[in-house]
Design an enzyme around this catalytic site. Structure first.
Site, mmCIF file in Angstrom:
data_model
loop_
_atom_site.group_PDB
_atom_site.id
_atom_site.type_symbol
_atom_site.label_atom_id
_atom_site.label_comp_id
_atom_site.label_asym_id
_atom_site.label_seq_id
_atom_site.Cartn_x
_atom_site.Cartn_y
_atom_site.Cartn_z
ATOM 1 C CD GLN A 163 0.416 0.660 3.205
ATOM 2 O OE1 GLN A 163 0.296 1.832 2.881
ATOM 3 N NE2 GLN A 163 1.258 0.261 4.137
ATOM 4 C CB SER A 209 1.843 7.190 5.224
ATOM 5 O OG SER A 209 0.877 6.667 6.086
ATOM 6 C CB SER A 213 3.640 -2.973 5.204
ATOM 7 O OG SER A 213 3.310 -2.147 6.295
ATOM 8 C CD GLU A 229 -5.200 -0.654 6.854
ATOM 9 O OE1 GLU A 229 -3.990 -0.818 6.963
ATOM 10 O OE2 GLU A 229 -5.710 0.399 6.447
ATOM 11 C CG ASN A 286 -5.111 2.199 18.613
ATOM 12 O OD1 ASN A 286 -5.213 1.894 17.418
ATOM 13 N ND2 ASN A 286 -4.916 1.298 19.558
ATOM 14 C CD GLU A 287 -2.983 7.942 19.909
ATOM 15 O OE1 GLU A 287 -2.722 7.434 18.803
ATOM 16 O OE2 GLU A 287 -2.540 7.494 20.982
#
Lengths: 385, 326
Positions: A125, A128, A160, A247, A366-367
């Site tokens: 992917q 970012s 990744s 995802e 997670n934020e």
């Protein structure tokens, strides 16, 4: 409300279990995050695929078995319980394939999916960028119109296994006007491209664990033909968001993975000398067992809602926070059970522990997930991040 | 496999919720805490009429059950509205009592409370129960001839007393384990409802409470704490209903551990996010704030539940649904 599988599902489970028992490598493959391990895992994908176990939920014409969500979850449970290798094609299978099913053309599906199913083409992917992480919509990599396609330029990162993969997918700015007018989610387009095309430079990045498995991508006028645009030009954000739900949620981390890990943890605890006497550790082992069961049942409930025609939506953020924090807690407990051996790199728990540390960061931190939970599930007002 | 409430089960929740919403349960609970049991008994009768206790009694004894999933659905609502009284205990007693008591229990005419061997020495609200039951280690069921002075609990709507020893022997060889499973499962369901009420009220509060010119619910520190509260409740919920489906000891213990813990964390969050006004008795919130901790421990402390989970955990190689169920 019931938890009893039909005889057909039980038969499917038994067929999967029998095949896995006969074919899962007796010794673990080398790490997926190394060149040698990547090749070994690619070969494993080919074996899975030849027996039509690599993508059970896909239609048969692309190499699957047309399995429903219940069967897919059962397969995953058997897969991880059998100690089978990690899935090198996971990014393609869990992110790109659902996008193609929902937004691609039949031509794209027929061309892209079978080699993905067999591991012949492994996908990375490209979301970012150095300046665009949680605020992904601020991304600056662009695609400029050219004859018969687009020219990609920019800088992608944290991709990744891109160091070893064949092709990549991501979103690119095809129209700078909306962003300039304060609407950065508009003017983005979803594209697939070849990591070996002229103009692509792949620079591996050493991970926290030293493995060279993710990479940054420098793109300099890389040609992408029109046939590799997914969905409408300018609709990339909406299309990408429809897969980030996958995802974060169901399709990235099936409960079978954690059920198997909890089993291993209980075995470690039971096998430890004097282990039962340490109630603090005992409690954490119990919490790991309860957490795996909670995640399993939560997933069965999600699967039942999806089967009843209700979309998963923002609940996938609950799912993502849960499994990523659970995974770390479970591995920390294992390291503590190992005592003095807990710091050694060579134990069965060291590599998955370091990998688990990344869970709260990737697939949307997670934020960000907690913001989504608070705003979309609890209806709290939007504020500054 | 369809792990989803049926329409009838969802309707039951809605029916009970609308009954309770119209019953001034906070007023009932305050009266109960002050020793005035009449409003609580009137509410009890309305719940019985809606079929609550019949869910615990077999059809051959004028009940509709036992229906553990429906009972779990009902007890989530009872917790959510903060209904006082030995509700869990009466439903658990239905597993032990001889047949002649069951029609009255199903009709709501028999409130019971009990202790079980190996559990807490205290029976809940014996002053409000027609029958105070004890079970001997050999499985003898006794109607206690009295009880000690009821002691106030941290939850003003609960009182605890030690039943007197001896009394009339009502039955022998009673299914103690089944009574414990029911009590534990339904306390878990009740705790889940308590946690839900605390979360709902706190979310409403932080949306309207303004500081620094903005609703405090827009601040990330507040949002994330509430997100974690929802997360814990939403992962306890399937454990509660899963345990109601399998009625396996390991699942029931897991449900109690998770729901009790989630409700207690919800109480901590609710108090913190309400600030000073949360630390007042007159705010209705206090009814749930003070219930969460006792429910976390009633019919299975976290330590007891964790030990049960591990004791019941099968050897590797079992399928997942069998992991906690054998």
């Amino acid at each position: 409300m019931d938890l009893t599988p039909t005889p057909e599902v039980t038969a499917f489970r038994e067929e999967a279990r029998a095949w896995l028992r006969a074919h899962v490598p007796a010794r673990p493959l080398p790490s997926l995050e190394t060149a040698e391990g990547f090749a070994a895992h690619r070969a494993w994908e080919a074996r899975l695929s030849a027996a039509r176990w690599s993508v059970v939920s896909w239609p048969e014409r692309y190499g699957g078995r047309g399995a429903d969500l219940e069967r897919w979850l059962v397969f995953e449970e058997e897969y991880w319980a059998a100690g089978a290798p990690g899935r090198v094609s996971q990014n393609g299978i869990s992110l790109l394939a659902p996008t193609l099913f929902d937004h691609g053309t039949e031509e794209q599906r027929a061309r892209v999916l079978p080699p993905m199913a067999s591991g012949e083409v492994v996908w990375a992917q490209a979301w970012s960028e150095p300046e665009s992480g949680s605020d992904l919509a601020s991304l600056r990599s662009k695609a400029v119109r050219t004859e018969g396609g687009w020219l990609l330029s920019g800088h992608k990162t944290w991709s990744s296994r891109a160091a070893f993969a064949d092709r990549a997918f991501g979103i690119f700015r095809t129209d700078p006007q909306p962003a300039a007018a304060g609407r950065p989610h508009r003017g983005l387009t979803y594209l697939m491209f070849d990591l070996r095309a002229p103009g692509v430079t792949v620079r591996p990045i050493g991970r926290l664990d030293g493995k060279p498995a993710f990479a940054e991508l420098f793109l300099d006028e890389v040609f992408v033909p029109d046939e590799d645009v997914i969905g409408e030009v300018g609709e990339g954000w909406r299309i990408a968001m429809s897969t980030t739900g996958d995802e974060r949620g169901l399709t990235l981390r099936a409960p079978g993975r954690f059920l198997a890990a909890a089993d291993r943890l209980v075995r470690l605890w039971r096998g430890r000398e004097g282990g039962a006497a340490d109630t603090a550790l005992r409690d954490r082992v119990a919490d790991a067992v309860v957490g795996a069961r909670a995640y399993e049942l939560f997933t069965w409930a999600s699967a039942a809602r999806i089967a009843a025609g209700r979309a998963a939506g923002a609940e996938s953020s609950l799912n993502k926070v849960f499994w990523s924090e659970y995974d770390i807690a479970l591995h920390e407990t294992a390291l503590d059970l190992l005592g003095a051996d807990g710091e050694l790199e060579g134990t069965d728990w060291a590599e998955p522990y370091v990998f688990a540390l990344a869970g709260p960061i990737y697939a949307g931190t997670n934020e960000i997930q907690r913001d989504i939970i608070a705003e979309r599930l609890l209806g709290l007002p939007k504020g500054r991040r | 496999m369809r792990f989803l409430l049926t329409d009838e089960q969802s309707d039951l929740a809605r029916t009970l919720a609308s009954l309770l919403a119209a019953s001034d349960v906070p007023g009932v609970a305050r009266a109960w805490a002050a020793g005035d049991l009449a409003p609580g008994r009137a509410l009890w009768a309305r719940l019985a009429k809606a079929g609550l206790f019949a869910l615990a009694v077999p059809e051959e004894h004028e009940g509709l059950g036992p229906l553990p999933v429906e009972l779990a659905v009902a007890f989530v609502e009872l917790g959510r509205y903060g209904v006082p009284g030995p509700l869990v205990e009466t439903v658990a007693a239905a597993a032990l009592l001889p047949a002649e008591h069951l029609p009255a229990l199903a009709a709501g005419d028999l409130a019971a409370t009990l202790t079980l061997p190996g559990g807490s020495p205290y029976a809940l609200d014996p002053h409000a129960a027609a029958l105070v039951l004890t079970v001997s280690a050999q499985g003898g069921l006794y109607a206690a001839p009295g009880h000690g002075e009821p002691l106030p609990s941290m939850d003003p709507a609960r009182r605890l007393a030690v039943p007197a020893a001896g009394g009339a022997l009502l039955a022998t060889g009673v299914p103690t384990a089944e009574a414990l499973r029911r009590a534990r499962l339904l306390t878990a369901a009740q705790a889940l409802g308590v946690g839900q009420a605390l979360l709902e009220r706190t979310v409403a509060y932080v949306k309207q409470r303004t500081q620094f010119g903005t609703p405090v619910g827009a601040f990330q520190a507040v949002k994330h704490r509430l997100a974690d509260t929802l997360l814990a409740l939403e992962f306890a919920r399937p454990l509660v209903f899963g345990a109601a489906v399998t009625t396996a000891d390991g699942d029931v213990a897991a449900a109690k551990l998770a729901a009790g813990g989630a409700a207690y964390r919800a109480a901590r969050t609710a108090l913190q996010l309400h600030g000073a006004v949360g630390y007042t008795q007159e705010l209705e919130l206090s009814l749930w704030l003070r219930k969460a901790r006792p429910l976390r421990d009633a019919w299975g402390t976290p330590a007891q539940c964790r030990a049960e989970v591990l004791a019941r955990y099968g050897e590797a190689g079992r399928t997942a649904t069998a992991r906690l169920t054998t």
